[in-house]
Structure formats: structure tokens, C-alpha cells
Design a protein around this motif. Structure first.
Motif, short mmCIF file in Angstrom:
data_model
loop_
_atom_site.label_atom_id
_atom_site.label_comp_id
_atom_site.label_asym_id
_atom_site.label_seq_id
_atom_site.Cartn_x
_atom_site.Cartn_y
_atom_site.Cartn_z
N ILE A 1 0.86 -1.19 0.00
CA ILE A 1 0.00 0.00 0.00
C ILE A 1 0.89 1.24 0.00
O ILE A 1 1.78 1.38 0.84
N LEU A 2 0.65 2.13 -0.95
CA LEU A 2 1.35 3.42 -0.98
C LEU A 2 0.52 4.44 -0.20
O LEU A 2 -0.64 4.70 -0.54
N VAL A 3 1.09 4.99 0.86
CA VAL A 3 0.41 5.98 1.70
C VAL A 3 0.91 7.37 1.31
O VAL A 3 2.10 7.67 1.44
N VAL A 4 0.00 8.22 0.84
CA VAL A 4 0.36 9.58 0.44
C VAL A 4 -0.34 10.54 1.40
O VAL A 4 -1.55 10.78 1.29
N GLU A 5 0.42 11.07 2.35
CA GLU A 5 -0.13 11.91 3.43
C GLU A 5 0.96 12.88 3.88
O GLU A 5 2.08 12.45 4.17
N ASP A 6 0.64 14.16 3.93
CA ASP A 6 1.67 15.16 4.25
C ASP A 6 1.91 15.33 5.74
O ASP A 6 2.96 15.84 6.14
N GLU A 7 0.97 14.91 6.59
CA GLU A 7 1.17 15.04 8.03
C GLU A 7 1.92 13.82 8.56
O GLU A 7 1.45 12.68 8.44
N ILE B 1 4.58 1.71 1.89
CA ILE B 1 5.59 2.69 1.48
C ILE B 1 4.91 4.04 1.53
O ILE B 1 3.68 4.13 1.45
N ALA B 2 5.69 5.11 1.68
CA ALA B 2 5.06 6.40 1.96
C ALA B 2 5.62 7.52 1.11
O ALA B 2 6.74 7.47 0.60
N ALA C 1 5.10 11.03 -4.43
CA ALA C 1 4.35 9.81 -4.70
C ALA C 1 4.56 9.34 -6.13
O ALA C 1 4.67 8.13 -6.39
N GLN C 2 4.65 10.28 -7.06
CA GLN C 2 4.87 9.93 -8.46
C GLN C 2 6.23 9.26 -8.63
O GLN C 2 6.36 8.28 -9.37
N LYS C 3 7.25 9.78 -7.93
CA LYS C 3 8.58 9.17 -8.00
C LYS C 3 8.56 7.76 -7.42
O LYS C 3 9.17 6.83 -7.98
N VAL C 4 7.86 7.60 -6.29
CA VAL C 4 7.75 6.28 -5.67
C VAL C 4 7.04 5.32 -6.63
O VAL C 4 7.44 4.17 -6.80
N LEU C 5 6.00 5.83 -7.27
CA LEU C 5 5.22 5.00 -8.18
C LEU C 5 6.03 4.57 -9.40
O LEU C 5 5.85 3.47 -9.92
#
Length: 230
Positions: free
Chosen positions: A6-12, A31-32, A39-43
Motif C-alpha cells: 500500500i502506498l500511503v500519500v499523506e503530508d502530516e 511505502i510512503a 508519490a509519483q517518484k515512488v510509483l
């Protein structure tokens, strides 16, 4: 079997850390990323099975990034669940129109979050082999069509099985009788609301043999909630 990612995209930071801990405890790999650009780079370097995406991100918003992702053939089928503090109906519509597969409003129950993740993954074919839904010592096997507590099978009707399946994939949330009729019986079937009460009473009687009758709770003036004690 390898763990789903699961990719977690959260700024806090605190929320991102909490989500990753919850996912790891539920058996997922996480992964975060702190924003859409990261997130695009991680993806680009990973192939997650689902994205948990905060709506309000610095720079490109989560809902806009989801819209862009869904336009790309390579990511079109990647499941996305939006997390947001926005609870208005028009916001829900905007979120789902972006291509998101589900939508959760903060604050939310972590048990419900995990259940909704699994439901989306099953619906999108990511975990079609996962036939069991487990909450505490309660296990629902969709392949065998069996419901059990501590390995003891419960005798439930097909309707009660579907009702428990809906409850177990949507814990800690209140549903009206009308909503339960739509979700369990189907919108094309006309059935009186009191039918729900009859099946709830029967479920409680069955669960009560194992001291579990309080799992299905009445919310006076609205409907029912399924919830496990913390």
C-alpha cells in the motif's frame, strides 16, 4: 504468499506514521510519500497494489493527482482510496468522479479502514484468493460460505451470511435500515424495513450463544452498527 503493498500519500507525519503502522499490523507492506510529486517518484520505481491518498496535499491536491493517474493506461486499474476531512455530499461526488475507488472521511476507525482496503482489493481482483474475512475470533469464509467463532460454525441463512459479510467489511459505521436493505437485499427488491429487524434479532440470538450478541448494536433513531470491542 507475498504481502500486498500500500502506498500511503499523506503530508502530516503523525498521520502517515499511524497509517503505516496500522497497515503493517494488518499484514500489508507500506511505502510512503508526503506529496503528489514524491508519490509519483515512488510509483515510478514501485508497483503498489493500492494507494491511500490524502485529498489535501501541498502542491497538487490528492484528488487532482488521482484524476491524472486514472488517465494513464498503466495506472488506470490501480485502486485508490481517498482520505479527507471533507464530508459534504458534493465533495464525495468530486472524489469518486476523480476515479477513486472509495472515499473515507476523517476521523475514521482504523478497523473500518482496513476492512475497506480489503474490500476494494477484493473488488478489483487484487486479493481474489483471500476468501476469509477475520475480525477477532469471528471468521467469515466467502468460498465455503461459512461463518464461525473460535472455529465453531454458526448456522446462518444466506441472507444473514450476506448481512454479516457487509457488517464485517464495514465495521464501526452506522447504517439505516434502508441502507442495509439496499446493500444486502438489493435496490431492485421491495422489502419492508422491519425485515431487517427480524434478521438482526436472529443474528443476535445466534451470536448470543457465544456471548457476542453485542457485536450488532442498535443506534436509536437511525439503525445499526457492527463493532468489536477495542
Amino acid at each position: 504468499m507475498s504481502r500486498l503493498t500500500i502506498l500511503v500519500v499523506e503530508d502530516e507525519d503523525a498521520i502517515r506514521g499511524m497509517l503505516m503502522m496500522v497497515l503493517e499490523q494488518a499484514g500489508f507492506k507500506s511505502i510512503a510519500a508526503a506529496d503528489a510529486a514524491e508519490a509519483q517518484k515512488v510509483l515510478d520505481e514501485n508497483a503498489p497494489d493500492l494507494i491511500l491518498l490524502d485529498w489535501m496535499l501541498p502542491g497538487i491536491s490528492g484528488v487532482e493527482w488521482a484524476r491524472r493517474l486514472k488517465k494513464e493506461a498503466v495506472h488506470r486499474d490501480l485502486p485508490v482510496i481517498l482520505l479527507t476531512a471533507r464530508g459534504e455530499e458534493e465533495d464525495t461526488v468530486r472524489g469518486l468522479e476523480s476515479g477513486a475507488d472509495d472515499y473515507m472521511t476523517k476521523p475514521f476507525s482504523t478497523k473500518e479502514l482496513v476492512a475497506r482496503i480489503r474490500a476494494v482489493l477484493r473488488r478489483t481482483g487484487k486479493i481474489q484468493g483471500l476468501a476469509q474475512i477475520s475480525l477477532g475470533d469471528l471468521v467469515l469464509d466467502t468460498d465455503q460460505h461459512r461463518l464461525s467463532i473460535s472455529d465453531k460454525q454458526l448456522e446462518v441463512s444466506p441472507t444473514e451470511f450476506r448481512l454479516m459479510q457487509f457488517f464485517m467489511t464495514h465495521p464501526d459505521k452506522v447504517y439505516s435500515r434502508t441502507q442495509l436493505l439496499d446493500q444486502v437485499w438489493g435496490r431492485s427488491v421491495y422489502i419492508e424495513e422491519r425485515t431487517v429487524d427480524v434478521h438482526i434479532r436472529r443474528l443476535r440470538k445466534i451470536l448470543g450463544k457465544y456471548g457476542k450478541e453485542d457485536l450488532v448494536q442498535t443506534v436509536r433513531g437511525f439503525g445499526y452498527r457492527f463493532s468489536l470491542p477495542d
